[in-house]
Design a protein around this motif. Structure first.
Motif, PDB file in Angstrom:
ATOM      1  N   THR A 245      44.467 130.931  66.959  1.00 11.48           N
ATOM      2  CA  THR A 245      45.940 131.278  66.770  1.00 11.48           C
ATOM      3  C   THR A 245      46.522 131.337  68.150  1.00 11.48           C
ATOM      4  O   THR A 245      46.285 131.348  69.281  1.00 11.48           O
ATOM      5  CB  THR A 245      45.881 132.836  66.190  1.00 11.48           C
ATOM      6  N   GLY A 246      47.891 131.298  68.044  1.00 10.37           N
ATOM      7  CA  GLY A 246      48.783 131.486  69.276  1.00 10.37           C
ATOM      8  C   GLY A 246      50.100 132.072  68.785  1.00 10.37           C
ATOM      9  O   GLY A 246      50.485 131.809  67.890  1.00 10.37           O
ATOM     10  N   SER A 247      50.644 133.052  69.830  1.00 11.33           N
ATOM     11  CA  SER A 247      51.825 133.783  69.397  1.00 11.33           C
ATOM     12  C   SER A 247      52.519 133.785  70.877  1.00 11.33           C
ATOM     13  O   SER A 247      51.954 134.320  71.867  1.00 11.33           O
ATOM     14  CB  SER A 247      51.608 135.004  68.911  1.00 11.33           C
ATOM     15  N   ARG A 248      53.852 133.609  70.796  1.00 14.69           N
ATOM     16  CA  ARG A 248      54.720 133.715  71.852  1.00 14.69           C
ATOM     17  C   ARG A 248      55.967 134.416  71.558  1.00 14.69           C
ATOM     18  O   ARG A 248      56.750 133.942  70.341  1.00 14.69           O
ATOM     19  CB  ARG A 248      55.207 132.534  72.533  1.00 14.69           C
ATOM     20  N   PRO A 249      56.677 135.418  72.366  1.00 13.11           N
ATOM     21  CA  PRO A 249      57.856 135.905  71.807  1.00 13.11           C
ATOM     22  C   PRO A 249      59.190 135.304  72.083  1.00 13.11           C
ATOM     23  O   PRO A 249      59.194 134.263  72.877  1.00 13.11           O
ATOM     24  CB  PRO A 249      57.639 137.212  72.944  1.00 13.11           C
ATOM     25  N   LEU A 250      60.103 135.604  71.392  1.00 12.18           N
ATOM     26  CA  LEU A 250      61.256 134.872  71.375  1.00 12.18           C
ATOM     27  C   LEU A 250      62.459 136.092  71.640  1.00 12.18           C
ATOM     28  O   LEU A 250      62.298 137.228  71.436  1.00 12.18           O
ATOM     29  CB  LEU A 250      61.641 134.313  70.085  1.00 12.18           C
ATOM     30  N   THR A 251      63.510 135.659  72.293  1.00 17.24           N
ATOM     31  CA  THR A 251      64.623 136.527  72.705  1.00 17.24           C
ATOM     32  C   THR A 251      65.791 136.165  72.043  1.00 17.24           C
ATOM     33  O   THR A 251      66.137 135.242  71.988  1.00 17.24           O
ATOM     34  CB  THR A 251      64.814 136.748  74.118  1.00 17.24           C
ATOM     35  N   SER A 252      66.622 137.411  71.654  1.00 23.26           N
ATOM     36  CA  SER A 252      67.722 137.227  71.035  1.00 23.26           C
ATOM     37  C   SER A 252      69.004 137.884  71.715  1.00 23.26           C
ATOM     38  O   SER A 252      68.782 138.732  72.704  1.00 23.26           O
ATOM     39  CB  SER A 252      67.940 138.028  69.593  1.00 23.26           C
ATOM     40  N   HIS A 253      70.428 137.463  71.532  1.00 22.31           N
ATOM     41  CA  HIS A 253      71.498 138.088  72.094  1.00 22.31           C
ATOM     42  C   HIS A 253      72.238 138.379  71.223  1.00 22.31           C
ATOM     43  O   HIS A 253      72.743 137.640  70.088  1.00 22.31           O
ATOM     44  CB  HIS A 253      72.160 136.656  72.697  1.00 22.31           C
ATOM     45  N   ARG A 254      72.348 139.670  70.927  1.00 18.34           N
ATOM     46  CA  ARG A 254      73.122 140.489  70.035  1.00 18.34           C
ATOM     47  C   ARG A 254      74.456 141.178  70.436  1.00 18.34           C
ATOM     48  O   ARG A 254      74.103 141.902  71.488  1.00 18.34           O
ATOM     49  CB  ARG A 254      72.259 141.473  69.196  1.00 18.34           C
ATOM     50  N   GLU A 255      75.379 141.228  69.841  1.00 20.81           N
ATOM     51  CA  GLU A 255      76.618 141.930  70.161  1.00 20.81           C
ATOM     52  C   GLU A 255      77.494 142.087  68.836  1.00 20.81           C
ATOM     53  O   GLU A 255      77.915 141.017  68.477  1.00 20.81           O
ATOM     54  CB  GLU A 255      77.299 141.316  71.329  1.00 20.81           C
TER      55      GLU A 255
ATOM     56  N   HIS B  62      74.539 137.193  66.551  1.00 13.69           N
ATOM     57  CA  HIS B  62      73.169 137.103  66.657  1.00 13.69           C
ATOM     58  C   HIS B  62      72.646 135.641  67.152  1.00 13.69           C
ATOM     59  O   HIS B  62      72.845 134.784  66.295  1.00 13.69           O
ATOM     60  CB  HIS B  62      72.528 137.350  65.632  1.00 13.69           C
ATOM     61  N   GLU B  63      72.388 135.241  68.251  1.00 18.85           N
ATOM     62  CA  GLU B  63      72.193 133.955  68.816  1.00 18.85           C
ATOM     63  C   GLU B  63      70.950 134.099  69.536  1.00 18.85           C
ATOM     64  O   GLU B  63      70.325 134.751  69.957  1.00 18.85           O
ATOM     65  CB  GLU B  63      73.436 133.544  69.846  1.00 18.85           C
ATOM     66  N   GLN B  64      70.125 132.583  69.445  1.00 21.08           N
ATOM     67  CA  GLN B  64      68.976 132.295  70.223  1.00 21.08           C
ATOM     68  C   GLN B  64      69.282 131.078  70.732  1.00 21.08           C
ATOM     69  O   GLN B  64      70.062 130.291  70.415  1.00 21.08           O
ATOM     70  CB  GLN B  64      67.952 132.283  69.325  1.00 21.08           C
ATOM     71  N   ASP B  65      68.332 130.697  72.106  1.00 19.45           N
ATOM     72  CA  ASP B  65      68.530 129.604  72.897  1.00 19.45           C
ATOM     73  C   ASP B  65      67.469 128.553  71.929  1.00 19.45           C
ATOM     74  O   ASP B  65      66.082 128.993  72.040  1.00 19.45           O
ATOM     75  CB  ASP B  65      67.903 129.884  74.030  1.00 19.45           C
ATOM     76  N   PRO B  66      67.748 127.437  71.305  1.00 14.12           N
ATOM     77  CA  PRO B  66      67.104 126.497  70.846  1.00 14.12           C
ATOM     78  C   PRO B  66      65.949 125.919  71.503  1.00 14.12           C
ATOM     79  O   PRO B  66      64.834 125.650  71.167  1.00 14.12           O
ATOM     80  CB  PRO B  66      68.063 125.297  70.302  1.00 14.12           C
ATOM     81  N   GLU B  67      66.281 125.749  73.040  1.00 14.67           N
ATOM     82  CA  GLU B  67      65.296 125.246  73.772  1.00 14.67           C
ATOM     83  C   GLU B  67      64.083 126.529  73.959  1.00 14.67           C
ATOM     84  O   GLU B  67      62.905 126.001  74.262  1.00 14.67           O
ATOM     85  CB  GLU B  67      65.908 125.142  75.238  1.00 14.67           C
TER      86      GLU B  67
END
Length: 482
Positions: free
Chosen positions: A28-38, A42-47
């Motif tokens: 298994t593998g897991s990595r965090p993602l960050t969001s930009h909320r205001e 609510h956006e995220q960076d596709p890269e």
């Protein structure tokens, strides 16, 4: 030996799972993602999706035994998350996430009313993908292309343009009956035909892992890349709810039900909508605003496992010896209800007066179980088959007392799986055998406790407040009586 890779590209993280044909986890593998909320944004960076997906798959495959073949990979993604790309697949905009509410659904509901009505959900919400696409197109350069979250990473995996799947395309307005984009609707909205990807059913082969992706992800070049689904459908596949009449009830922060029907379900309230399954059957479901999320707010700093043990001792379940909690809470996580009825003004309430934390805890559990029962009553009213296997997943299954309580309220045995995560569902869709991959942990039988009378009082309260339709309330009473 052969293995399959399932990837769950979520909101807070991306998770990869390598699993054998008999359900044994290889890595298994897991990595965090960050969001930009205001506010509504609510956006995220596709890269970032791609970077963290590659890191997660490398981790999942790090200890792959010598000689183990990877037979396929599929990606699940959040429903209604979209962006614009150029012809080469490079992101032109941030990704607007599934709950971004800056768009307006008025134009799409006017132009597509005849299609949305035929598809059973009647209207789109502002956070659905098609309203967001129109919002993005206001400043789009010529030649821009629509990409769902899964499309963006599938293109990187294959190295070429890919089709989107019907599941992710649902909230973008695809005609699930005809399995194509409704050209008249998109013409009326001014959406160029060349902007839209082709559509295929989940489970369709999109291509193979290209050399560049193999180097970044660790997935062997030439591995088939299979069209995935939304995260909710992936969880349903992982739970093994794939036969007509079977249902997956996911109770975590909120409650989500998804099942299988042969025919498309039409809901006059629009609270139930259906995805299309890989075999052409239908996957109706609904998401409530109630759930276990209330526990942390109402009982901060309390050990929920200890409260479950205390509640089980105080309110023993069994024929002739059940002691019903003296209160029941309608456990809304936030204002407004979405399923099994639509009530934007609905608010949390408690019937009775809990004397201590154990009673407050038990009242929330009982209320969530009653909402779950009411969901099945409403699905039965719509004509959906609800007599098959009920599979419980989500954080609430940690509580043995809550699981038995739900079986008693439903008056049905419930099934628990060893592993029902969306990534497993994608490994199954990538080509694994669900009969071997999906393992049952336990089947919990109802104890025989009779909880019908407090359930009917709860239904009457919802009806009396004007939130639950009288026809739905009456049907719940009829089903309970029989």
């Amino acid at each position: 030996m052969s293995g399959w890779i399932g990837i769950d590209l979520g909101t807070q993280s991306v998770r990869a799972l390598a699993v054998t044909g008999d359900g044994r986890v290889l890595g298994t593998g897991s990595r965090p993602l960050t969001s930009h909320r205001e506010g509504p944004r609510h956006e995220q960076d596709p890269e970032q999706w791609w970077r963290e997906l590659a890191a997660a798959t490398r981790s999942a495959l790090r200890d792959l035994p010598a000689g183990e073949r990877v037979e396929g990979v599929a990606v699940a993604a959040t429903s209604g998350t979209v962006l614009l790309t150029d012809a080469s697949g490079r992101a032109l905009t941030p990704a607007l996430m599934y709950d971004d509410r800056r768009a307006d659904a008025g134009r799409v509901n006017e132009a597509g009313a005849h299609v949305w009505e035929r598809l059973g959900y009647r209207r789109m919400q502002p956070n659905w993908a098609l309203p967001k696409l129109l919002w993005l197109l206001r400043d789009a350069p010529a030649g821009a292309r629509l990409a769902h979250q899964s499309d963006f990473v599938n293109r990187r995996l294959t190295g070429h343009e890919v089709a989107t799947d019907l599941s992710n395309a649902l909230k973008t307005g695809v005609d699930l009956i005809e399995e194509r984009w409704p050209a008249d609707v998109f013409d009326a909205l001014g959406v160029p035909a060349g902007l839209l990807p082709e559509v295929v059913r989940p489970g369709t082969r999109l291509g193979v892992i290209c050399a560049a992706a193999a180097e970044e992800t660790g997935i062997p070049a030439g591995t088939p890349v299979i069209a995935g689904t939304t995260d909710g459908c992936a969880a349903q596949l992982g739970a093994g709810a794939q036969r007509v009449g079977s249902w997956n009830s996911v109770l975590g922060t909120t409650l989500v039900l998804k099942g299988v029907t042969k025919e498309l379900i039409h809901d006059p309230l629009g609270v139930v909508y259906s995805h299309r399954a890989p075999d052409g059957s239908w996957l109706p479901g609904g998401a409530s605003s109630t759930g276990a999320g209330v526990l942390t707010g109402d009982l901060p700093d309390r050990d929920l496992d200890a409260l479950s043990t205390e509640a089980a001792a105080r309110y023993r379940l069994g024929p002739g010896r059940v002691r019903v909690p003296p209160a029941v809470t309608y456990p809304l996580v936030s204002r407004g209800e979405r399923f099994p009825f639509a009530a934007p003004g609905a608010e949390r309430f408690t019937l009775g007066e809990p004397a201590d934390d154990v009673e407050r805890y038990a009242a929330i559990l009982l209320g969530a179980a009653f909402v779950e029962r009411l969901c099945f009553d409403y699905l039965d009213l719509l004509g959906a088959p609800v007599t098959g296997e009920i599979i419980l997943t989500g954080g609430a299954t940690r509580s043995a007392y809550w699981t038995r309580l739900r079986a008693d309220v439903l008056e049905r045995p419930v099934t628990l799986r060893e592993n029902a995560e969306p990534a497993l569902g994608m490994a199954v869709l990538a080509g694994g055998d669900p009969a071997r991959m999906i393992r049952t942990r336990a089947v919990v039988e109802p104890s025989g406790a009779d909880l019908r009378e407090p359930y009917l009082r709860f239904v009457a309260e919802l009806e009396g407040r004007g939130w639950l339709d009288t026809r739905a309330a009456e049907h719940a009473r009829e089903r309970t009586a029989t």
